[in-house]
Design an enzyme around this catalytic site. Structure first.
Site, mmCIF file in Angstrom:
data_model
loop_
_atom_site.group_PDB
_atom_site.id
_atom_site.type_symbol
_atom_site.label_atom_id
_atom_site.label_comp_id
_atom_site.label_asym_id
_atom_site.label_seq_id
_atom_site.Cartn_x
_atom_site.Cartn_y
_atom_site.Cartn_z
ATOM 1 N N ASP A 60 26.325 -28.742 8.197
ATOM 2 C CA ASP A 60 25.382 -29.435 7.283
ATOM 3 C C ASP A 60 25.111 -28.685 6.035
ATOM 4 O O ASP A 60 24.053 -28.112 5.976
ATOM 5 C CB ASP A 60 24.245 -30.387 7.798
ATOM 6 C CG ASP A 60 23.667 -30.943 6.887
ATOM 7 O OD1 ASP A 60 24.159 -31.387 5.769
ATOM 8 O OD2 ASP A 60 22.750 -31.566 7.030
ATOM 9 N N GLU A 137 22.999 2.645 -2.619
ATOM 10 C CA GLU A 137 21.833 3.482 -2.082
ATOM 11 C C GLU A 137 20.921 2.290 -1.794
ATOM 12 O O GLU A 137 20.114 1.924 -2.757
ATOM 13 C CB GLU A 137 21.774 4.181 -2.924
ATOM 14 C CG GLU A 137 22.789 5.614 -3.354
ATOM 15 C CD GLU A 137 22.501 6.396 -4.711
ATOM 16 O OE1 GLU A 137 21.286 6.447 -4.653
ATOM 17 O OE2 GLU A 137 23.292 6.550 -5.204
ATOM 18 N N GLU A 139 17.384 1.285 -0.518
ATOM 19 C CA GLU A 139 15.894 1.815 -0.169
ATOM 20 C C GLU A 139 15.392 0.492 0.537
ATOM 21 O O GLU A 139 15.424 -0.633 0.271
ATOM 22 C CB GLU A 139 15.373 2.131 -1.224
ATOM 23 C CG GLU A 139 16.005 3.367 -1.914
ATOM 24 C CD GLU A 139 15.487 3.882 -3.415
ATOM 25 O OE1 GLU A 139 15.697 4.981 -3.832
ATOM 26 O OE2 GLU A 139 14.620 3.178 -3.724
ATOM 27 N N GLU A 194 12.056 8.521 1.448
ATOM 28 C CA GLU A 194 12.262 8.453 -0.068
ATOM 29 C C GLU A 194 10.813 8.727 -0.629
ATOM 30 O O GLU A 194 9.906 9.175 0.228
ATOM 31 C CB GLU A 194 12.688 6.801 -0.413
ATOM 32 C CG GLU A 194 13.954 6.781 -0.984
ATOM 33 C CD GLU A 194 14.267 7.527 -2.153
ATOM 34 O OE1 GLU A 194 13.354 7.935 -2.939
ATOM 35 O OE2 GLU A 194 15.453 7.823 -2.340
ATOM 36 N N GLU A 201 15.604 5.566 2.828
ATOM 37 C CA GLU A 201 16.917 5.108 2.354
ATOM 38 C C GLU A 201 18.057 5.715 3.367
ATOM 39 O O GLU A 201 17.888 6.669 3.917
ATOM 40 C CB GLU A 201 17.194 5.992 1.164
ATOM 41 C CG GLU A 201 18.641 5.629 0.445
ATOM 42 C CD GLU A 201 18.791 6.437 -0.822
ATOM 43 O OE1 GLU A 201 17.853 6.381 -1.864
ATOM 44 O OE2 GLU A 201 19.971 7.018 -1.445
ATOM 45 N N HIS A 250 20.858 1.160 -6.040
ATOM 46 C CA HIS A 250 21.621 1.825 -6.987
ATOM 47 C C HIS A 250 23.075 1.542 -6.634
ATOM 48 O O HIS A 250 23.474 1.619 -5.348
ATOM 49 C CB HIS A 250 21.688 3.440 -7.161
ATOM 50 C CG HIS A 250 20.112 3.526 -7.478
ATOM 51 N ND1 HIS A 250 19.890 5.085 -7.799
ATOM 52 C CD2 HIS A 250 19.028 2.840 -7.995
ATOM 53 C CE1 HIS A 250 18.726 5.074 -8.330
ATOM 54 N NE2 HIS A 250 17.942 3.931 -8.249
ATOM 55 N N ARG A 322 18.810 11.065 -14.727
ATOM 56 C CA ARG A 322 18.601 10.035 -14.020
ATOM 57 C C ARG A 322 17.722 9.012 -14.530
ATOM 58 O O ARG A 322 17.445 7.974 -13.955
ATOM 59 C CB ARG A 322 18.071 10.407 -12.636
ATOM 60 C CG ARG A 322 18.929 11.211 -11.709
ATOM 61 C CD ARG A 322 18.443 11.803 -10.568
ATOM 62 N NE ARG A 322 19.085 12.749 -9.728
ATOM 63 C CZ ARG A 322 20.114 12.289 -8.945
ATOM 64 N NH1 ARG A 322 20.119 11.177 -8.348
ATOM 65 N NH2 ARG A 322 20.722 13.188 -8.168
ATOM 66 N N GLU A 339 27.200 5.066 -11.879
ATOM 67 C CA GLU A 339 25.796 4.736 -11.201
ATOM 68 C C GLU A 339 24.891 3.726 -11.874
ATOM 69 O O GLU A 339 24.357 4.303 -12.866
ATOM 70 C CB GLU A 339 25.044 5.849 -10.622
ATOM 71 C CG GLU A 339 23.938 5.757 -9.690
ATOM 72 C CD GLU A 339 23.035 6.544 -9.300
ATOM 73 O OE1 GLU A 339 22.043 6.657 -8.788
ATOM 74 O OE2 GLU A 339 23.240 7.701 -9.837
ATOM 75 N N ARG A 341 21.596 1.899 -12.115
ATOM 76 C CA ARG A 341 20.257 2.099 -11.305
ATOM 77 C C ARG A 341 19.582 0.936 -11.540
ATOM 78 O O ARG A 341 18.226 1.214 -10.767
ATOM 79 C CB ARG A 341 19.728 3.379 -11.981
ATOM 80 C CG ARG A 341 20.778 4.843 -12.048
ATOM 81 C CD ARG A 341 19.899 5.947 -12.596
ATOM 82 N NE ARG A 341 19.080 6.175 -11.675
ATOM 83 C CZ ARG A 341 17.616 6.158 -12.287
ATOM 84 N NH1 ARG A 341 17.355 5.491 -13.225
ATOM 85 N NH2 ARG A 341 16.790 6.723 -11.189
#
Length: 450
Positions: A60, A137, A139, A194, A201, A250, A322, A339, A341
């Site tokens: 449903d 990645e 976490e 982490e 992670e 990430h 970063r 990457e 982030r």
């Protein structure tokens, strides 16, 4: 009716039946994901398997948030046979799962199925000659539970980044998760504590976008199941505690040709990035404020995207640090990647990947060049410098993100009309409920003051 990867391959069906017999499977969970990224499930006994494999299991759809109205409720579950996995934690009565696509009664793919949404954008990418590879990645936090099994905000440790047992008391639980994931076919790359107490992670290997989205949903299910079996509660809530880092997801992204050649790599370029990579990067920068609604879909998501906690705020990129929204990891050759982030693990991975892939493809189609990279620490840039360089910021709350999405036809088209309307309606409802709520912070700040 068709669905999944190579669903009509008789060899896959026969292999699946052999596995079920060899593992003595008794129950099979037919899993799918709703628009907000919550896993749903219809369980059958092994005696009903042939019916499922012939795509004759109905449910449903009106009972699932964001699907259909009650007058058009009957829908079919179409299992992808390549997603068959036996749960390693079931012993007495073995259980397994198949991930399903949702189909209409007339045998057409349901446009409100997030997995179908991603598959549609993947087909667009493949027509351009590209296949998206993604490595997430993910976490998460592990918290103690009370005597009734309800989660608390008490962490099981006071450990920090890369700490070991006995400081990291969640190490045993994380090891159990890693073992379970490996038994289910995951190729685990790293597993570690982490930055925040109770935060962890586990990274698994790159794969095609659809497989990765399936794996993210499976990963979250496994982590929460194994945590519970260890007397802990695992949460993928982006920012469960004030004053510590939030949890991100990430996305390491690259495009390959259909023959599996990485098209982001160019050894002759200064950064060894190809023209295609720069255009894809340009598309991610151009559409960042709009797809943030999909990569960060909750009110709580924006408590993470603030200065001071290693989450991006500025829409910029760098090959050296970063701090911006996007960085270019050092690996080159087949490992050349971008990457992103900003995403967090509350995102529906099918919609998040559909939106970000669409953004990158638009960059390639329209040859969108990225701005000059940011080489300094973006967290420490002064407001005047940010304005002078024309650097935009990510949305600061869910409402702002939804408004940005509503103005962006490229990202809206990645979702389709049905998913766009249902998703934004749900997000705005959450925002309105949040806006009416009187928080403890307000009581503490204003009750005595006024």
């Amino acid at each position: 009716m068709k669905g999944g990867r190579n669903l009509n391959n008789q060899n896959i069906r026969e292999e699946l039946l052999r596995k079920i017999e060899n593992f003595d499977v008794e129950f099979i969970h037919l899993q799918f994901t709703d628009i907000m990224g919550i896993m749903k499930n219809v369980s059958i006994t092994v005696e009903q398997l042939d019916k499922a494999l012939d795509n004759r299991i109905m449910f449903d759809g009106s009972s699932i948030d964001g699907f259909v109205r009650i007058e058009e409720s009957d829908m079919y579950l179409v299992p992808d046979l390549t997603t068959f996995i036996v749960f390693p934690w079931t012993n007495l009565h073995k259980e397994a799962r198949l991930i399903c696509d949702i189909y209409n009664m007339d045998g057409t793919p349901f446009e409100g199925c997030p997995r179908n949404t991603l598959k549609r954008v993947i087909r667009e990418s493949e027509k351009m000659g590209y296949r998206l590879k993604v490595g997430p990645e993910c976490e998460f936090f592990l918290f103690n539970t009370d005597e009734k099994g309800n989660p608390s905000l008490e962490t099981h440790d006071d450990a920090g980044y890369f700490d070991l047992a006995p400081i990291d008391l969640g190490g045993n639980a994380r090891n159990d998760m890693t073992i379970a994931l490996k038994e289910m076919g995951f190729k685990i790359e790293t597993s570690h504590h982490e930055a925040a107490p109770g935060q962890h992670e586990i990274d698994f290997e790159y794969d095609d976008a659809l497989i990765t989205a399936d794996n993210i949903m499976t990963f979250k299910m496994v982590v929460r199941t194994i945590a519970q079996r260890n007397g802990l509660h695992a949460t993928f809530m982006p920012k469960p505690k004030f004053g510590v880092n939030g949890s991100g997801m990430h996305l390491n992204m690259s495009l390959s040709t259909l023959e599996n050649k990485n098209v982001f790599y160019d050894k002759n370029n200064y950064l060894q990035l190809s023209e295609i990579a720069y255009y894809f990067l340009g598309g991610l920068i151009e559409h960042a404020r709009a797809y943030t609604a999909l990569t960060n879909p909750t009110v709580n998501s924006y408590k993470r995207l603030v200065p001071g906690y290693e989450a991006p705020v500025l829409i910029a990129w760098s090959a050296n640090n970063r701090s911006p929204l996007i960085r270019i990891p050092a690996e080159r050759g087949m490992g050349t990647r971008i990457e992103l982030r900003s995403p967090d693990p509350s995102a529906n991975p099918y919609l998040a990947l559909a939106a970000t892939l669409k953004a990158g493809l638009d960059g390639i189609k329209n040859k969108i060049k990225p701005p000059e990279q940011v080489t300094s620490n973006a967290y420490e840039m002064e407001s005047d410098e940010v304005r002078e360089r024309g650097i935009k910021k990510l949305p600061t709350n869910l409402y702002e993100a939804i408004k940005e999405l509503s103005k962006n036809e490229v990202i809206k088209s990645s979702l389709g009309e049905h998913v766009y309307k249902k998703f934004t309606n749900a997000a705005l409802y959450e925002w309105n409920e949040y806006s009416k709520y009187v928080s403890l912070w307000e009581i503490d700040r204003y009750l005595k003051k006024f």
